[in-house]
Design an enzyme around this catalytic site. Structure first.
Site, mmCIF file in Angstrom:
data_model
loop_
_atom_site.group_PDB
_atom_site.id
_atom_site.type_symbol
_atom_site.label_atom_id
_atom_site.label_comp_id
_atom_site.label_asym_id
_atom_site.label_seq_id
_atom_site.Cartn_x
_atom_site.Cartn_y
_atom_site.Cartn_z
ATOM 1 N N GLU A 1 0.785 -1.238 0.000
ATOM 2 C CA GLU A 1 0.000 0.000 0.000
ATOM 3 C C GLU A 1 0.812 1.281 0.000
ATOM 4 O OE1 GLU A 1 0.319 -2.312 2.424
ATOM 5 O OE2 GLU A 1 0.198 -1.435 4.424
ATOM 6 N N GLU B 1 -4.050 -4.544 9.237
ATOM 7 C CA GLU B 1 -4.546 -5.537 8.278
ATOM 8 C C GLU B 1 -5.979 -6.002 8.551
ATOM 9 O OE1 GLU B 1 -3.139 -5.866 5.541
ATOM 10 O OE2 GLU B 1 -1.121 -5.126 5.959
ATOM 11 N N GLU C 1 -5.448 -2.707 -1.045
ATOM 12 C CA GLU C 1 -4.379 -1.692 -0.913
ATOM 13 C C GLU C 1 -4.984 -0.285 -0.843
ATOM 14 O OE1 GLU C 1 -1.932 -3.151 0.032
ATOM 15 O OE2 GLU C 1 -2.277 -5.121 -0.877
ATOM 16 N N TYR D 1 -5.064 -10.551 9.726
ATOM 17 C CA TYR D 1 -6.049 -10.226 8.690
ATOM 18 C C TYR D 1 -7.426 -10.780 9.063
ATOM 19 C CZ TYR D 1 -2.152 -9.241 5.418
ATOM 20 O OH TYR D 1 -1.042 -8.730 4.798
#
Ligand code: BES
Ligand code: ZN
Length: 621
Positions: free
Chosen positions: A289, A336, A314, A401
């Protein structure tokens, strides 16, 4: 001495760097950058200033005002943190450091012409997250310290440069670019920096980043680049090869829609441009990103718009990660988990709910697999982790995540989407351009959603191991069908053609992920004879299939494994394939194969990927 980050030598008692000016001379033949870095501190300081460095040769440190040399020491490298560069200050508020990188600087991959698409020109790019910026310039390499920067990149004239910053010009080099300080250390360093800088056939590309960013978002790429416009604030860049640029432009045609969707969710897009750079296949991640210029693997270009999900991810970092940043890697889930959540909200709108649920299903599987991977090391099944002495690259997983996603989705279920959306907007507004930890997030949550701690066990979610009981496996007809077809495979039934007629990459990925890791070799062959997964252009499908083939010792596919490991360097593919080859017992042939393949392919991988594969092999061989 009080460290602020287990991965940095930065001392809480020292002033933080606010601005860095870099002059970088790219020497492709030696894979080296000769450089000057001027660091400005938030206030003058007297005493030893601690900076992070890795694989750097420091030629000299000067007081930029007087050009008097400042005494410094560079420690032998710690395996995780690298070297401590300690500089003796006497009420200076800035330092000028003259240094060179080394060919094995961990952030940099130098590609020779044959390793690129166009085969004619060399290429170099950075990957600084999590702790590799220090191998490009000495700095307080912690996201707790945000910096603005300006940079002059001196490159061969036939090449151009992009950065995670505003491009402010391309021009001939002039002697005035070169700091006077360099002349002082030139003879000691055996360089003549000024004559190098102003040499024939060189050009200077200038950039500025006026918004404060954590050092891990510093990024550049240099090569023979071309571009296509795909939206009002988006160009895609790649090596100047028409086929690559055209396919990238069509894959990412929907980008502006996603940016607008991001703005609805989070507020105005804060970085002006949202350009994309498609890297060579050795890029170690799916996407990175970097602000204003997202870096992408070419493997996301599949011609079916699924690459858009990586772009959605991103893009979402533009707010969650780049605006609000984890204070150090122990709180990586704040980056994340939020971004996964936001990515799926964007996907839900632009690609529909079914796609978003499939993505959740794939995530649910990978979360369960990560729990298995860390069953003897449950620290890394927590959201907030202890990373003292730990290399972040070695514990990278889907936990931050997907458990992070689950945690946020749990809060959303509790309070309802409208209230949660309002909370997110407020959260971003409140913490933009700040670096925060899990505790700060929880305090803000409790203050803005009164009583939440009575409904959701916040401590269990953030400090507990494993998957909390109130996590949620997604449901949809398609998801359920795929999972039950995968279960039937275990009983010997393969899906019929009519059952899979509309399946795209993600359906196959989910199907394969739900199959047992190890089956009869004859079943692997039968499945591939019917559905040709070993030849899929979609690496998610191909790698999931090859992983099963290896674990099932179906050796017919080893030539394809070899080809795959030699053509891509994305760690999402390297990790499972190398792990499948070397883990367990009774697989001597596979272990020998893994060693040979790595020896032959190593050169083509980014240094971070080299390190990760090395640690997989070291663990099992
Ligand atoms: N910031 C990460 C990549 C990263 C993480 C680099 C940790 C270095 C250390 C990026 O946003 C990411 O999550 N990439 C994913 C893409 C995906 C989730 C769509 C990847 O590379 O697989
Ligand atoms: Zn991410």
């Amino acid at each position: 001495m009080a460290p602020v980050d287990p991965h940095s030598y930065t001392d809480s008692a020292h002033p933080l760097t606010t601005h860095v000016s870099l002059s970088l001379y790219f020497d492709f033949p030696s894979s080296t950058i000769h450089a000057a870095a001027l660091l400005n501190l938030s206030s003058p300081y007297s005493g030893q200033l601690s900076l992070d460095a890795r694989s750097l040769t420091v030629h000299g440190v000067l007081d930029p005002q007087t050009l008097a040399p400042l005494p410094f020491t560079l420690s032998p490298p710690d395996a995780v943190k690298g070297s401590l560069l300690s500089i003796a200050l006497d009420s200076q508020a800035s330092v000028l450091i003259l240094y060179s990188t080394s060919p094995d600087s961990s952030a940099l991959q130098w590609l020779s012409p044959p390793q690129t698409f166009n085969k004619k020109h060399p290429f170099v790019y950075t990957q600084c997250q999590s702790i590799h910026a220090r191998s490009v310039f000495p700095c307080q390499d912690t996201p707790a310290a945000r910096i603005c920067y300006s940079a002059k990149l001196n490159v061969p004239r036939e090449l151009s440069a992009v950065m995670s910053a505003r491009h402010s010009g391309r021009r001939d080099p002039v002697a005035g670019d070169v700091s006077e300080g360099f002349k002082k250390v030139d003879s000691a360093a055996g360089l003549n920096f000024e004559s190098l800088w102003c040499g024939d056939g060189r050009v200077v590309e200038e950039f500025v980043m006026e918004q404060p960013i954590p050092p891990y978002l510093f990024a550049f790429a240099v090569g023979e680049l071309g571009s296509r416009e795909v939206g009002p604030r988006t160009m895609v860049y790649a090596e100047n090869v028409a086929a690559v640029l055209d396919s990238a432009a069509s894959e990412f045609a929907g980008t502006e829609d996603m940016v607008r969707q991001g703005e609805k969710l989070f507020g105005e897009y804060p970085w002006e441009r949202f350009d994309l750079l498609v890297l060579p296949p050795s890029f170690p991640y799916g996407g990175m990103e970097n602000p204003r210029m997202v870096f992408l693997t070419p493997t996301v270009i599949k011609g079916d718009a699924s690459g858009a999900q990586v772009v959605a991810h991103e893009l979402a970092h533009s707010w969650t990660g780049n605006l609000i940043t984890n204070i150090n890697n122990e709180h990586f889930w704040l980056n994340e988990g939020f971004t996964r959540y936001a990515e799926r909200r964007i996907v839900e709108v632009v690609q529909g709910e079914e796609r978003a649920i499939l993505s959740m299903g794939i995530g649910w599987r990978s979360l369960n697999e990560a729990m298995e991977r860390f069953k003897d090391n449950t620290e890394f099944t927590k959201l907030k982790t202890n990373q003292e002495g730990i290399d972040p690259d070695n514990v990278y997983s889907q936990v931050p995540y997907e458990k992070g996603f689950q945690f946020l989705a749990r809060i959303e279920r509790q309070i309802g989407r409208p209230a949660f959306d309002e909370f997110i907007k407020k959260y971003i507004e409140n913490f933009k351009f700040k670096s925060i930890d899990t505790g700060t997030f929880l305090e803000f949550l409790k203050a803005n959603v009164p009583g939440i701690e009575k409904e959701v066990d916040l401590k269990l979610w953030t400090e507990g191991t494993g998957i909390p009981p109130d996590a949620y496996e997604p449901v949809s007809d398609l998801y359920t069908t795929i999972v039950s077809l995968a279960n039937e495979f275990k009983l010997g039934r393969m899906p019929r053609e009519d059952e899979v007629a509309n399946w795209r990459g993600q359906e196959w990925e989910l199907y394969l992920e739900n199959l047992p890791k190890c089956v009869e070799a004859s079943q692997v062959l039968a499945l591939d004879a019917r559905y040709r997964m070993s030849e899929s252009k979609d690496y998610e499908v191909k790698v999931a299939f090859l992983q099963m083939a290896i674990s099932s010792k179906c050796r017919d596919y080893y030539p394809e494994v070899e080809k795959t490991l030699k053509e891509v360097g994305r760690m999402k593919y390297l990790r499972p394939l190398y792990t499948a080859l070397v883990q367990g017992s009774g697989n001597e042939e596979e272990k020998i194969l893994a060693k040979r393949l790595f020896a032959e392919a190593r050169e083509c991988y980014h240094p971070i990927a080299q390190g990760v594969v090395e640690s997989i092999l070291a663990k099992h061989l």
